[in-house]
Each structure stands twice: as structure tokens, then as C-alpha cells.
Design an enzyme around this catalytic site. Structure first.
Site, PDB file in Angstrom:
ATOM      1  N   SER A  40     -35.667   1.275   8.043  1.00 34.95           N
ATOM      2  CA  SER A  40     -36.842   1.773   7.321  1.00 34.95           C
ATOM      3  C   SER A  40     -37.251   3.095   7.957  1.00 34.95           C
ATOM      4  CB  SER A  40     -37.961   0.726   7.372  1.00 34.95           C
ATOM      5  OG  SER A  40     -39.075   1.155   6.636  1.00 34.95           O
ATOM      6  N   HIS A  67     -35.467   1.400   3.143  1.00 35.30           N
ATOM      7  CA  HIS A  67     -36.681   1.514   2.337  1.00 35.30           C
ATOM      8  C   HIS A  67     -36.781   2.946   1.811  1.00 35.30           C
ATOM      9  CE1 HIS A  67     -38.818  -2.066   4.515  1.00 35.30           C
ATOM     10  NE2 HIS A  67     -37.748  -2.423   3.847  1.00 35.30           N
ATOM     11  N   ASP A 159     -39.379  -6.835   7.700  1.00 37.74           N
ATOM     12  CA  ASP A 159     -38.326  -7.043   6.707  1.00 37.74           C
ATOM     13  C   ASP A 159     -36.977  -7.170   7.414  1.00 37.74           C
ATOM     14  OD1 ASP A 159     -37.043  -7.306   4.326  1.00 37.74           O
ATOM     15  OD2 ASP A 159     -37.189  -5.197   3.738  1.00 37.74           O
TER      16      ASP A 159
END
Length: 766
Positions: A40, A67, A159
């Protein structure tokens, strides 16, 4: 120049084909491993460092889940292509994954994998709540099983943690970037704190560790004959070392499971033989603990197999509750509960089932949740889970049964109080009994058949008639089919058969003593003395100690000592074990006043000379009330002790009986006293009623304010999540733009140098 370029491309294609064939041949008949990489904020730099150290002919495929801003055209594929000689693609729907290639998720998509092909989905979660890394890694674990590899790099949030759990369960490999080297360490730390990381290293070192592990795993696979006597002996020594260190006996676990988990640890440490691993265990006690946790396979999540949980809630539990319209205590046992998700899922399912029954009965839910792993039990007791449980728990359940706290959710107090956690070995320790529900999911599959044949009769014994047994989707009761009847065979829900008894009693071997508990002293020398003391104490309590009751701060009776029938009697109607409802006439009012006073003042109070109506007479007594400070388990409770008093002897007066005037005066005096007491009681009741109304009004105001604050908090939380997601996406876009600017700057510098170093006039035509 164009000819050389064409030849170069052809050579490159040939090299890729050769590399691919090498990758497949190295893996033998098994499918080539696929590496799922989650990143991310700050992930671009880590991805470039990772890919620069991956050989072009590794035989692996790499799928990158980053992401990304859903509204921005991604340049990640182009930027990563510069860091690796492997072909880099932006994933397309149904794109077949091939070795020695890199695949990048496109913006505003979720991605899964099935039979080696990538599938793209429209996101079904709002911006800020998407978990694309978990979504892909879970599918990767199912598709590649033990050939799946999960890598977590720099990023914010948690995540990827649930996806790594799925890979870990399938005996895949889990690697995490060293948090100190990550620009944003939330995602790496989440994976590490969950106990999932097999290897932790800087991003540039992870490819080498993957290749070393796979090379060693292939060596073991190529030379994996049936266990020789020497290897069997080494395997048994591993079991002995585990037993000596942890007190747990794994000799009745499936040998293939133990061997597979041991080989994983051997691959991580680059050890070729089980005998070498035995020596490693002897010199590294910490590795014994790691192997112990590896064998427990503590992988779980909320409402695993949702269809089975829905059937349990809507049919099995509903039928069980309908047969008990009078209510009562509902007892359940979650065996091998790991970090508590399964036990809390059961509590939520039961609570939902209770709210749906009509008419509403008064049930109390009591769930016992046990596991071998003390660390897992400690985590379950804390009841805090990362935000990515939203992938398994609906928004409605999150709102009703959880409290958002930090970057995750804490289980609500009402659900938490239903569950009691404890460490227990179901093989060695006594079971819980008189159960309505027994949940044992994905434990039996790791046990030898002979042990399964012993556990199932034990479960039958633990359950009440018509009790529910809930197993994992790969488990069955075929070893004891006569003991259970299926509610739904496919979803592994069973009901205890009442008419059939086990053919023989369950007989487990004695538990091995844990070295942690070996410091207990022998008590045989003082056994006779302790028995004499306990018998004497019991005799004194029965015949010479005053009657007493132990109550909580609400007056509910918890324990009775001695015979209290002269002072307490059951009230008519529904059973009520509150002392104020059971106190006899003459005791209830004074006892109530003194009880509330002793709670406020925290000092002992004695009521003297009370007269209590008994069956056919009266009894004079003193009553002592005292709050308890020690032991800790009884703190806040109140002990009420009753002391009988002898009736004072009546004084005989000489002469004739009293005159009528004297009797009338005495009667008038008593009537005045009664009237005064009634007036005081009436005044007290009015004051209490007024206080109750004020408290009720205050409570309503506070409740209204609390609802407003809760609504505001939910709005702020949603805004925070959206801002955090937007921040991560902007970080990624910024990194891409910065990389592009660096490239343009280099190009500009090259052109400037060209112009400065030549005096030839150059004309650019566009």
C-alpha cells in the site's frame, strides 16, 4: 538498428520460454508457485527493491496487489517494468498466470485466481473499506494450496493479514518486510503480531529467501521415500522434545501432518534431514515453541463457512430453543477455539437466535472456549481484532456486537461476558458436560483415526439429549455413526442420539506433566492431617457456626451456609433467589435499609433485636452485614450472618392482672407507634419514588447524549477511513509521479548534455 532490436526481442522470447520450462521442470509435476505480494502506501519503493533481486528464470509468477486510486490511471506496471527483466502485465480478466512474469492489479478492481487464471471483480465495498489483498491471498491459498506464497510489504492498515492466515493454513510460505525498513509499517506489523510470518527481512532479501526455501522443498520432494526406521526415530524424538517442553503429546496426531509441518520448518532453516532438525531443536528451545504453534495451525475467522453458521442459527438453534419454552441456561463448548473468532461467532449466532424466538424466553448463554495455545487464549480474552474482519462480519453485526477501537474492533461487553476462555487439552483433560452445543471444527482432521474414535463418544457423553454437534466441513462422525444423527450432513451439523450409548467408556492416557508445573510439592505426607482438618472444619460449620448467606451487590443469593429457613423462605410465584424477596416478615425492611447502607459505607453493620415471624411463632435475632474485600474473587459481595437470641424471661408481677385503663393506655401507645412507623415508611417510599424518577430522567438524558455521541463517532470513523484510504492512494500516485518526473529529468539532462557537447545545429521537428 531495427534488425538488432528484432533479434534481441527474439532472443529474449526464447530465454523466457526456456526459463518457463525450467521453472515447470523444477517444480516437477506440481504447479509452479505463485507469489502474491500485497503493498500500500510506500509500496512502490519496496516493490522495486523486491523485483530487482528476482532472477528472470526463477520459475515463479508474481501477482502484485497494490492499493490504487480508483479514479487515476495507474502507471505502476510501466514503473515496475524498469525494475525487472521479467515481463510485467496489467492483469486482465481470465488472464492465465505464467511463470517468470509479473501481474499488477488494475485500479478500482478486486482480483481473484481460479485454476491459474486471474479474474477481476467490481469492488462491492465502499472506498476506504476495501481489502483487495485479503481477497486475492485467500483465493491464492485455495488455488495453489502449499504452493502459495504470501508477501506483505510497506502499507497502512491491516489488509493482508486474513489472507496470510489462509495461506498459512494450507502450509504455504509467508514472508513479511522488516518493519524498520518499510516507509509505513502498519501492514507488516499486523502480520507479524498475528504470528503468521515465517520469515521477516528487508524487501531486497525476500526473493533470495523464497528461492532458498523452494529449492530446499524441491530437494525434499524429489527424495521423499517412505519414512525409514532412522527417520521414524527422529520424528518420535521431535514429539518427545515437544512433550518435554510444552507438556503436550502429539504422538496421536497424523504423522503426515507432523512431517509436513516439520519439513516447512526445516526448509526455513535449510536443514536436510529430520535428525539435523532434532539437533537444532535441542540447541534452540525457542524453535520448539515455534514448531508447537506451527502444529496447532491456529487459523480461524469469524463465521467460517457462512452457510453452515446460518443453518445452525436458523434451524438447529431455533429447534433447540423451541423445545425449552421455560428458558434456562444454554451451555456450549468451543473446542480448539484458537484466538476466539469461532467462540464469539457462536455467541453472536445464539444471541440472534434468541431474539428471533417467540414468545421470548429467559435464556442465559454460557460458552466455554478452550485451546492448547495460551497465547491464542490471551488474544481471545482481549477480544480485539483488526479492521479486516469486516470481510467476514457483516456491517450490521459489526454495529451491533462490536465497538470500533483504534484500527480495529473490540467485541462488545455483552457478547464477551457470555464466553469463558481457558487452556485445555481435549485429549488429556476432563471435558465440559451437560452441553446443549459442542463446536469442534477442523480439529479431528489432524488426529489419528483411533483418537477420533475416542473423542466422538466423549462428545456424545458431554452433550445433553438432542444436543448439537458442529464439525468442520472436512470432518465426519463415521467412526461413531450410531451416536449422532445428521441435521445436515453436507454442512456437518449433527444431533445427539438419545437411545444409543457408547459401547465402552472413554479411556484417555494420563496427561504428561508439564515442566512448568513440575515444581509442585508432594502432598502425601500431610494428607492425613489435611483430611483431619477439613473434616473438623466441616463439622464446625455444620453444627456450631451461625447460618449465613453470600449475596452479590443486587442481593441475589450466591451461597447458603447452615439452615436459614427461619429467616428466609421462597416467595410465591416465579422462582426468585433475591434475599429481599425471600426475607420473612419483620426482617425485610430493616435488612433492605442496612444492605444499601453497608454498600455505601463499606463497613460492617449489625441489626440488633429484630423480631422475625416464623412458622407458628417468632424469633429474636441479630443480623450482621459485611462487605467482602478478600479474596479477590468475592470482592464486592456481601456476607449476611444470622445470630439467634434467647427470648427474655417474662417477669411475673405479684397481685392481680392489670386494670383495663392500663391495658387501654398500652394499646393506644402501640397504635401511635404503628402509625408513626407507617408515616415514616410512607415518607421514605415517596422520597425513593422521587429519586427514582429523577434518576430515570437523568438516565434518559444521558442515553440521548450517548446516542448522539455514538452517531457522531460513527460519522468521524467513516470519514477517517475514507481519508486514510485517500491518503494511501495519493501516496501511490505521488510515488508514480515522482518516478516519472525523475525519468523526465534524466531525459532533459541527457538532451542538455547533447546540445552542450556539440556545435552542430540541431533542428527538432514535431
Amino acid at each position: 538498428m531495427s534488425g538488432r532490436s528484432l533479434n534481441s526481442n527474439q532472443d529474449s522470447n526464447r530465454r523466457d520460454k526456456v526459463a518457463a520450462s525450467q521453472g515447470l521442470s523444477q517444480a516437477g509435476k506440481l504447479p509452479f508457485p505463485i507469489v502474491g505480494i500485497g503493498a500500500s502506501a510506500g509500496g512502490l519503493e519496496a516493490l522495486e527493491q523486491f523485483l530487482r533481486h528476482v532472477p528472470q528464470d526463477s520459475g515463479l509468477a508474481f501477482v502484485i496487489i497494490q492499493h490504487l486510486d480508483p479514479t487515476h490511471k495507474a502507471m505502476l506496471t510501466e514503473l515496475l517494468q524498469r525494475a525487472t527483466g521479467m515481463k510485467t502485465f496489467q492483469a486482465r480478466d481470465r488472464m492465465q498466470v505464467k511463470p517468470n512474469s509479473v501481474y499488477v492489479i488494475p485500479p478500482n478492481k478486486d482480483m481473484s485466481i481460479l485454476h491459474g487464471a486471474l479474474h477481476l471483480f467490481e469492488p462491492n465495498a465502499p472506498r476506504g473499506l476495501r481489502l483487495p489483498i485479503d481477497f486475492f491471498l485467500r483465493s491464492l491459498a485455495e488455488d495453489r494450496q502449499d504452493r502459495s506464497i504470501g508477501v506483505i510489504l510497506s502499507g497502512m492498515g491491516s489488509d493482508g493479514t486474513l489472507g496470510l492466515k489462509a495461506i498459512k493454513e494450507k502450509a504455504g510460505l509467508v514472508l513479511v518486510q522488516e518493519p524498520a525498513t518499510a516507509k509505513f509499517d502498519s501492514m507488516p506489523r499486523s502480520a507479524i503480531s498475528a504470528g503468521l510470518a515465517d520469515l521477516v527481512a528487508p524487501a531486497e532479501e525476500l526473493p533470495g529467501k523464497i528461492l532458498d526455501y523452494l529449492r530446499h522443498a524441491r530437494t525434499l520432494a524429489d527424495s521423499k521415500p517412505p519414512l525409514e526406521e532412522k527417520d521414524r526415530s527422529a520424528l518420535e524424538k521431535v514429539v518427545i522434545l515437544l512433550r518435554n517442553k510444552t507438556g503436550q503429546d502429539f504422538s496421536l496426531y497424523k504423522k503426515n501432518t507432523i512431517r509436513r509441518r516439520i519439513e516447512r520448518r526445516m526448509g526455513i532453516h535449510q536443514l536436510g534431514k529430520i535428525a539435523d532438525y532434532v539437533r537444532y531443536l535441542q540447541h534452540n528451545p525457542q524453535e520448539v515453541e515455534l514448531l508447537f504453534k506451527e502444529l496447532l495451525i491456529g487459523v480461524t475467522n469469524f463465521f467460517r463457512d457462512p452457510a453452515a453458521w446460518e443453518l445452525l442459527r436458523t434451524e438447529a438453534l431455533a429447534a433447540l430453543l423451541e423445545k425449552r419454552p421455560e428458558g434456562g441456561v444454554l451451555r456450549a463448548w468451543s473446542v480448539g477455539c484458537s484466538s476466539g473468532e469461532e467462540a464469539y461467532s457462536l455467541a453472536i449466532a445464539c444471541q440472534e437466535a434468541l431474539t428471533e424466538i417467540e414468545p421470548r424466553a429467559d435464556f442465559k448463554l454460557q460458552i466455554f472456549a478452550t485451546d492448547l495455545d495460551q497465547d491464542a487464549i490471551d488474544k481471545a480474552r482481549r477480544g480485539w481484532y483488526p479492521a479486516n474482519i469486516a470481510a467476514d462480519v457483516s456491517a450490521e453485526r459489526l454495529r451491533r456486537y462490536f465497538i470500533q477501537e483504534g484500527d480495529g474492533y473490540r467485541i462488545g461487553k455483552k457478547i464477551r461476558e457470555m464466553v469463558t476462555f481457558a487452556t485445555q487439552n481435549v485429549i488429556m483433560d476432563p471435558p465440559f458436560t451437560k452441553l446443549d452445543i459442542l463446536v469442534c471444527r477442523n480439529l479431528l482432521i489432524y488426529l489419528m483415526p483411533e483418537l477420533q474414535k475416542k473423542l466422538l463418544p466423549l462428545f456424545h457423553y458431554s452433550l445433553k439429549p438432542e444436543g448439537i454437534l458442529f464439525l468442520g466441513n472436512a470432518e465426519a462422525v463415521s467412526a461413531a455413526a450410531e451416536l449422532f444423527t445428521p441435521i445436515n450432513l453436507k454442512l456437518r451439523l449433527f444431533r445427539r442420539r438419545e437411545s444409543v450409548l457408547p459401547a465402552h467408556p472413554v479411556d484417555f492416557p494420563a496427561s504428561f506433566a508439564s515442566p512448568r508445573a513440575q515444581g509442585a510439592k508432594e502432598s502425601t505426607k500431610v494428607k492425613a492431617a489435611s483430611n483431619l482438618q477439613s473434616l473438623a472444619d466441616e463439622l464446625l460449620l455444620q453444627h456450631f457456626s451461625p447460618p449465613a448467606v453470600l449475596v452479590n451487590d443486587q442481593g441475589d443469593i450466591l451461597y447458603i451456609s447452615g439452615r436459614t429457613g427461619k429467616y428466609l423462605e421462597p416467595a410465591a410465584g416465579k422462582a426468585n433467589w433475591n434475599i429481599f424477596a425471600m426475607a420473612r416478615q419483620g426482617l425485610n425492611f430493616d435488612l433492605g435499609v442496612a444492605f444499601h447502607k453497608v454498600l455505601r459505607q463499606n463497613e460492617a453493620i449489625t441489626l440488633r433485636g429484630l423480631k422475625v415471624d416464623t412458622d407458628g411463632g417468632s424469633q429474636m435475632l441479630d443480623v450482621t452485614l459485611k462487605t467482602i474485600e478478600e479474596p479477590e474473587a468475592l470482592r464486592g459481595m456481601v456476607m449476611i450472618v444470622f445470630h439467634d437470641l434467647a427470648e427474655p424471661p417474662s417477669k411475673k408481677k405479684p397481685g392481680p392482672a392489670g386494670s383495663p385503663a392500663t391495658d387501654n393506655a398500652r394499646i393506644a401507645e402501640l397504635e401511635q407507634e404503628v402509625a408513626r412507623l407507617r408515616e415514616e415508611l410512607h415518607t421514605t417510599r415517596e422520597e425513593m419514588q422521587s429519586s427514582q424518577e429523577e434518576l430515570k430522567s437523568t438516565n434518559e438524558e444521558l442515553q440521548s447524549a450517548n446516542e448522539e455521541l455514538q452517531s457522531t463517532n460513527e460519522e468521524l470513523t467513516t470519514s477517517k477511513e475514507e481519508m486514510q484510504s485517500l491518503n494511501e492512494e495519493l501516496q501511490t500516485v505521488n510515488a508514480e509521479q515522482q518516478s516519472k518526473m525523475d525519468e523526465l529529468t534524466r531525459t532533459e539532462d541527457d538532451l542538455r548534455n547533447l546540445l552542450n557537447s556539440t556545435e552542430i545545429i540541431t533542428v527538432f521537428l514535431d
